[in-house]
Design an enzyme around this catalytic site. Structure first.
Site, short mmCIF file in Angstrom:
data_model
loop_
_atom_site.label_atom_id
_atom_site.label_comp_id
_atom_site.label_asym_id
_atom_site.label_seq_id
_atom_site.Cartn_x
_atom_site.Cartn_y
_atom_site.Cartn_z
N HIS A 116 16.35 33.42 31.22
CA HIS A 116 16.49 32.13 30.53
C HIS A 116 16.83 32.47 29.07
CE1 HIS A 116 15.05 28.42 28.56
NE2 HIS A 116 15.16 27.84 29.74
N ASP A 193 8.46 36.89 31.12
CA ASP A 193 8.64 35.44 31.01
C ASP A 193 8.17 34.84 32.34
OD1 ASP A 193 9.47 32.86 30.99
OD2 ASP A 193 11.60 33.29 30.60
N GLN A 196 8.49 30.41 35.21
CA GLN A 196 8.72 29.95 36.59
C GLN A 196 7.80 30.66 37.57
OE1 GLN A 196 10.66 27.46 37.39
NE2 GLN A 196 11.84 27.21 35.51
N LYS A 219 5.52 22.96 33.27
CA LYS A 219 6.06 23.31 34.59
C LYS A 219 4.94 23.57 35.59
CE LYS A 219 9.95 25.69 32.41
NZ LYS A 219 11.15 24.91 32.65
N CYS A 356 20.15 26.77 31.21
CA CYS A 356 19.71 27.61 30.08
C CYS A 356 19.71 29.08 30.47
CB CYS A 356 18.33 27.19 29.57
SG CYS A 356 18.27 25.50 29.02
C1 LIG Z 1 12.39 31.08 33.09
C2 LIG Z 1 12.14 30.20 31.91
N1 LIG Z 1 11.77 30.75 30.75
C3 LIG Z 1 11.51 30.02 29.67
C4 LIG Z 1 11.63 28.65 29.70
C5 LIG Z 1 11.35 27.89 28.43
O1 LIG Z 1 10.29 27.07 28.56
P1 LIG Z 1 10.07 25.83 27.54
O2 LIG Z 1 11.36 25.10 27.48
O3 LIG Z 1 9.00 25.06 28.20
O4 LIG Z 1 9.67 26.39 26.24
C6 LIG Z 1 12.03 28.02 30.89
C7 LIG Z 1 12.21 26.55 30.95
O5 LIG Z 1 13.11 26.06 31.55
C8 LIG Z 1 12.28 28.82 32.02
O6 LIG Z 1 12.67 28.28 33.18
#
Ligand SMILES: Cc1ncc(COP(=O)(O)O)c(C=O)c1O
Length: 402
Positions: A116, A193, A196, A219, A356
């Site tokens: 992401h 990270d 997910q 999430k 993203c």
């Molecule tokens: C794999 C992953 N990392 C990081 C994020 C970022 O999370 P947030 O937008 O809640 O800060 C997301 C959100 O879509 C994600 O799917």
């Protein structure tokens, strides 16, 4: 129609004729989370760690109780759980504080094309500033991160390995435990990270031996505006804050000031108190159902949807072997934004775009795709509707000349 034991807990679904298939973007919120947030605003609504009166003590107790719940959920110590605005803020804190203090010119940070943007851009910005280098793990033919491929790029210059635990496009689980062992043997730390992952997999940060783990509340059934950075105590202790202000200080002097211990030195200013308390309630619900039961449901539902969808002529699926509840797909020759609008008109809520994760989309050799993502409240009926509308969409777009 099958009875989903959890669906009634989600008032957003009540009375709606909608297949909500966008939980990877943000999950729905159960009544217990809404009640916890409501209790804070309705009955307390005051600041924490400051007021010397009953409602402030109670708000502080609930906020710290939420931290204890999150810590127990991932098998961390309470002081290793930092509350932040979201997963993005958590990943930025690691790069801007730990990364900035440790990366030298020529050092390497291993990332992947499955990340992401929140897991690449903080490192990309830092690398440009300090003269370090981003090194991309080669992906296997299915576009998975493998242990051998991480081994192939790990060198004595690698200081940080920053990888997604579960891909938000492909739904692949990264073999993190083996990668962490490998990275540590080579002297690098690992930043996972888990945005997910934490809503699908039981995570024990101690067994995993991960150095930093970041995730978002929204999430995992929790409110927006709250995220978590887990960091090993020793690493958090040596890190400097990147935000300065109220409540994070020990002593302020005219020229130089000192900070509280972690996690408080990273929680400057008024925190998202209600969201943290709501996250505590979300953890309660995930714990009481059990992540195994949730994941069993998610995987079965996803498999059912996939098996039907792959039979629809004109549909191309990019992640047939996904490990968790995501189907990445397109209607051949149709822009996913047009397709998503068609699905929305038929009451199927999907995500369309690059999610993203533009590098993942580039690795797939496409410009964008549709993503259906499943969570505990989804039903076989949702899957049937997805497939039925996919068939209609293929017919419709063929008719308009694609
Ligand atoms: C794999 C992953 N990392 C990081 C994020 C970022 O999370 P947030 O937008 O809640 O800060 C997301 C959100 O879509 C994600 O799917």
């Amino acid at each position: 129609m099958e009875k989903n034991p959890w669906r009634e807990q989600f008032p957003q679904l009540a009375g709606k004729d909608e297949a909500f298939l966008d939980s990877a973007a943000s999950s729905l919120k159960p009544l217990s989370v809404i009640a916890a947030v409501d209790h804070y605003y309705h009955d307390l609504s005051v600041n924490i760690h400051r007021g010397m009166y009953a409602s402030s003590y109670e708000a502080t107790r609930l906020y710290e109780e939420a931290r204890a719940k999150v810590a127990a959920f991932i098998h961390a110590k309470e002081e290793e759980v930092v509350f932040l605005r979201g997963g993005t803020a958590a990943l930025n804190l690691v790069a801007s504080s730990y990364g900035a203090a440790h990366l030298q010119p020529g050092d390497e940070v291993i990332v992947s094309q499955l990340e992401h943007h929140s897991s690449i851009l903080p490192w990309q910005a830092l690398a440009a500033k300090v003269g370090a280098k981003l090194v991309y793990v080669p992906l296997d033919p299915e576009l998975r991160i493998t242990v051998d491929n991480v081994r192939s790029v790990l060198t004595s210059k690698t200081k940080v390995v920053a990888l997604t635990y579960v891909s938000n496009v492909m739904g692949y689980i990264t073999p993190l435990a083996e990668i962490i062992a490998l990275a540590h043997a080579s002297g690098a730390i690992v930043v996972a990270d888990a945005a997910q992952a934490v809503q699908h997999l039981s995570i024990d940060v101690k067994c995993l031996d991960v150095d930093f783990l970041a995730f978002s509340g929204h999430k995992m059934l929790g409110p927006t505006g709250i995220g978590v950075l887990y960091g090993k105590s020793a690493l958090l202790a040596e890190m400097e804050p990147i935000e300065f202000g109220g409540e994070m200080i020990d002593e302020v002097n005219k020229d130089r000031s000192t900070w509280k211990e972690a996690p408080y030195k990273f929680e400057a200013g008024t925190m998202p108190i209600a969201s943290a308390i709501g996250l505590g309630a979300a953890v309660d619900m995930l714990q009481s159902i059990g992540l195994d039961a949730i994941e069993d449901h998610v995987v079965r539902i996803r498999r059912y949807a996939f098996t039907q969808l792959k039979k629809v002529e004109g549909i191309v699926i990019y992640n047939p072997t996904a490990d968790t509840g995501i189907i990445a797909f397109n209607i051949e020759g149709v822009h996913p934004h047009d397709a998503a609008t068609f699905f929305a008109e038929q009451h199927v809520s999907l995500r369309a775009g690059h999610h993203c994760a533009q590098l993942a989309i580039k690795a797939l050799g496409i410009e964008a795709c549709l993503r259906a993502s499943f969570y505990l409240y989804n039903t076989y009926a949702d899957c049937d509707r997805l497939v039925a509308v996919a068939k209609e969409a293929v017919r419709f777009f063929k008719g308009v000349g694609f």
